[in-house]
Design an enzyme around this catalytic site. Structure first.
Site, PDB file in Angstrom:
ATOM      1  N   VAL A  60     -10.759   1.591 -86.251  1.00  0.00           N
ATOM      2  CA  VAL A  60     -10.750   0.146 -85.897  1.00  0.00           C
ATOM      3  C   VAL A  60     -11.705  -0.496 -86.542  1.00  0.00           C
ATOM      4  O   VAL A  60     -11.875  -1.986 -86.616  1.00  0.00           O
ATOM      5  CB  VAL A  60     -10.653   0.042 -84.336  1.00  0.00           C
ATOM      6  CG1 VAL A  60      -9.507   0.696 -83.729  1.00  0.00           C
ATOM      7  CG2 VAL A  60     -11.915   0.620 -83.661  1.00  0.00           C
ATOM      8  N   ASN A  86      -9.605  -1.919 -76.960  1.00  0.00           N
ATOM      9  CA  ASN A  86     -10.093  -1.058 -75.908  1.00  0.00           C
ATOM     10  C   ASN A  86     -11.198   0.238 -76.677  1.00  0.00           C
ATOM     11  O   ASN A  86     -11.712   0.725 -76.212  1.00  0.00           O
ATOM     12  CB  ASN A  86      -8.992  -0.250 -75.343  1.00  0.00           C
ATOM     13  CG  ASN A  86      -9.483   1.006 -74.683  1.00  0.00           C
ATOM     14  OD1 ASN A  86      -9.994   0.838 -73.471  1.00  0.00           O
ATOM     15  ND2 ASN A  86      -9.032   2.136 -75.084  1.00  0.00           N
ATOM     16  N   SER A 138     -18.573  -3.373 -70.923  1.00  0.00           N
ATOM     17  CA  SER A 138     -18.976  -2.334 -70.101  1.00  0.00           C
ATOM     18  C   SER A 138     -20.033  -2.893 -69.195  1.00  0.00           C
ATOM     19  O   SER A 138     -20.631  -4.096 -69.398  1.00  0.00           O
ATOM     20  CB  SER A 138     -19.717  -1.421 -71.067  1.00  0.00           C
ATOM     21  OG  SER A 138     -20.356  -0.182 -70.195  1.00  0.00           O
ATOM     22  N   TYR A 155     -25.018   0.759 -77.718  1.00  0.00           N
ATOM     23  CA  TYR A 155     -23.943   0.677 -76.917  1.00  0.00           C
ATOM     24  C   TYR A 155     -23.974  -0.617 -76.048  1.00  0.00           C
ATOM     25  O   TYR A 155     -22.933  -1.690 -76.160  1.00  0.00           O
ATOM     26  CB  TYR A 155     -23.679   1.811 -76.296  1.00  0.00           C
ATOM     27  CG  TYR A 155     -22.411   1.955 -75.310  1.00  0.00           C
ATOM     28  CD1 TYR A 155     -21.275   1.971 -75.847  1.00  0.00           C
ATOM     29  CD2 TYR A 155     -22.601   1.550 -73.833  1.00  0.00           C
ATOM     30  CE1 TYR A 155     -20.314   2.058 -75.135  1.00  0.00           C
ATOM     31  CE2 TYR A 155     -21.411   1.434 -73.296  1.00  0.00           C
ATOM     32  CZ  TYR A 155     -20.095   1.651 -73.756  1.00  0.00           C
ATOM     33  OH  TYR A 155     -19.065   1.900 -73.063  1.00  0.00           O
ATOM     34  N   ALA A 156     -24.989  -0.923 -75.401  1.00  0.00           N
ATOM     35  CA  ALA A 156     -25.180  -2.041 -74.342  1.00  0.00           C
ATOM     36  C   ALA A 156     -25.134  -3.341 -75.451  1.00  0.00           C
ATOM     37  O   ALA A 156     -24.694  -4.139 -74.842  1.00  0.00           O
ATOM     38  CB  ALA A 156     -26.209  -1.787 -73.690  1.00  0.00           C
ATOM     39  N   ALA A 157     -25.868  -3.319 -76.597  1.00  0.00           N
ATOM     40  CA  ALA A 157     -25.779  -4.478 -77.354  1.00  0.00           C
ATOM     41  C   ALA A 157     -24.586  -4.840 -77.875  1.00  0.00           C
ATOM     42  O   ALA A 157     -24.016  -6.081 -77.739  1.00  0.00           O
ATOM     43  CB  ALA A 157     -26.608  -4.294 -78.494  1.00  0.00           C
ATOM     44  N   LYS A 159     -21.446  -4.090 -76.448  1.00  0.00           N
ATOM     45  CA  LYS A 159     -20.615  -4.623 -75.198  1.00  0.00           C
ATOM     46  C   LYS A 159     -21.131  -5.826 -74.708  1.00  0.00           C
ATOM     47  O   LYS A 159     -20.163  -6.453 -74.314  1.00  0.00           O
ATOM     48  CB  LYS A 159     -20.660  -3.387 -74.279  1.00  0.00           C
ATOM     49  CG  LYS A 159     -20.109  -2.180 -74.419  1.00  0.00           C
ATOM     50  CD  LYS A 159     -18.755  -2.197 -74.946  1.00  0.00           C
ATOM     51  CE  LYS A 159     -18.092  -0.840 -75.030  1.00  0.00           C
ATOM     52  NZ  LYS A 159     -16.464  -0.954 -75.386  1.00  0.00           N
ATOM     53  N   ILE A 187     -16.008   5.409 -65.200  1.00  0.00           N
ATOM     54  CA  ILE A 187     -14.708   5.873 -64.834  1.00  0.00           C
ATOM     55  C   ILE A 187     -14.526   7.500 -64.868  1.00  0.00           C
ATOM     56  O   ILE A 187     -15.209   8.115 -65.755  1.00  0.00           O
ATOM     57  CB  ILE A 187     -13.882   5.157 -65.766  1.00  0.00           C
ATOM     58  CG1 ILE A 187     -14.002   3.528 -65.938  1.00  0.00           C
ATOM     59  CG2 ILE A 187     -12.334   5.431 -65.918  1.00  0.00           C
ATOM     60  CD1 ILE A 187     -13.853   3.038 -64.604  1.00  0.00           C
TER      61      ILE A 187
END
Length: 247
Positions: A60, A86, A138, A155-157, A159, A187
């Site tokens: 992707v 996603n 997230s 990852y946080a950046a 998202k 999840i």
């Protein structure tokens, strides 16, 4: 005419559940994933339930492959009514240890992928005068990365970037296209295995519903955003986490 949904990261967990529920809601679903085995299993589950699905193997993060897939889906079905971004990649490496390649890959898979597909889908939706887009952010985008392997700073950046993109594009593409983001909490999937059972139990103690979320919890909201009429929801980052708080 049957509506059409394009779902990236459809080979397992949240993406698979969303694709199946969209098919149950009447959509023909175009599935995108890097895992051929995973995506074919999702397609088989949709077919077994009487739905329609096509499969597209792709990274992707690749802009050209997104262009090609959107063109193929448009050619096959004649329209694209709903896009779910996603696909995602976890990264548990901290700032002192991460290298440039690892950082770039995290941003590309999580954030640039949303740009890749929105850039090619939006003109089609504008031309047909309707469309819905949802991108998976997230809880880490709101709280910052934590010690769990999935949600360190890169990852946080990425998202968090999805939320900024969502709010901007809701203004830019409205009123024709509704654009929203979803911020899942913890999840029950391979994420639970990543953070460890003890941490999972701590999370359960710290949310109002006293349980981990499931892919179906997310899929139900995705289907709502894809189908609700009349629609007055756009530019939102919907948190689905059982109301996580510090007990």
């Amino acid at each position: 005419m049957q509506k059409v949904a394009l779902v990236t990261g459809a080979g397992k967990n949240i993406g698979r559940s969303c694709a199946i529920e969209l098919a149950k809601a009447g959509f023909a679903v175009a599935l995108v994933d890097l895992s051929e085995d995973g995506i074919e299993e999702t397609a088989a589950l949709i077919g077994a339930a009487g739905g329609t699905a096509s499969t597209h193997i792709a990274d992707v993060a690749n802009f050209k492959s997104a262009q090609d897939i959107v063109a193929r889906v448009q050619q096959r079905y004649g329209q694209i009514d709903f896009l779910l971004n996603n696909a995602g990649l976890s990264n548990g490496i901290g700032i002192l240890d991460i290298n440039e390649e690892q950082f770039d890959r995290t941003i590309s898979v999580n954030l640039k992928s949303c740009f890749n597909y929105i850039h090619h889908v939006a003109p089609l939706m504008l031309a047909q005068k309707s469309g819905r887009i949802v991108s998976m952010s997230s809880l880490a985008a709101l709280s910052g990365g934590v010690t769990a392997a999935i949600s360190k700073f890169s990852y946080a950046a990425a998202k968090a970037g999805i939320i900024g993109m969502t709010r901007s594009l809701a203004k830019e593409l409205g009123p024709t296209i509704a654009v929203n983001a979803i911020c899942p909490g913890v999840i029950r999937s391979e994420v639970e295995a990543m953070i460890g059972q003890t941490s999972a139990e701590d999370v359960v103690k710290g949310n109002a519903l006293r349980r981990l979320g499931t892919p179906l919890d997310i899929a139900n909201v995705v289907v709502f955003l894809a189908t609700n009429e009349p629609n007055f929801i756009t530019g939102q980052a919907l948190t689905i986490d059982g109301f996580q708080y510090n007990a």
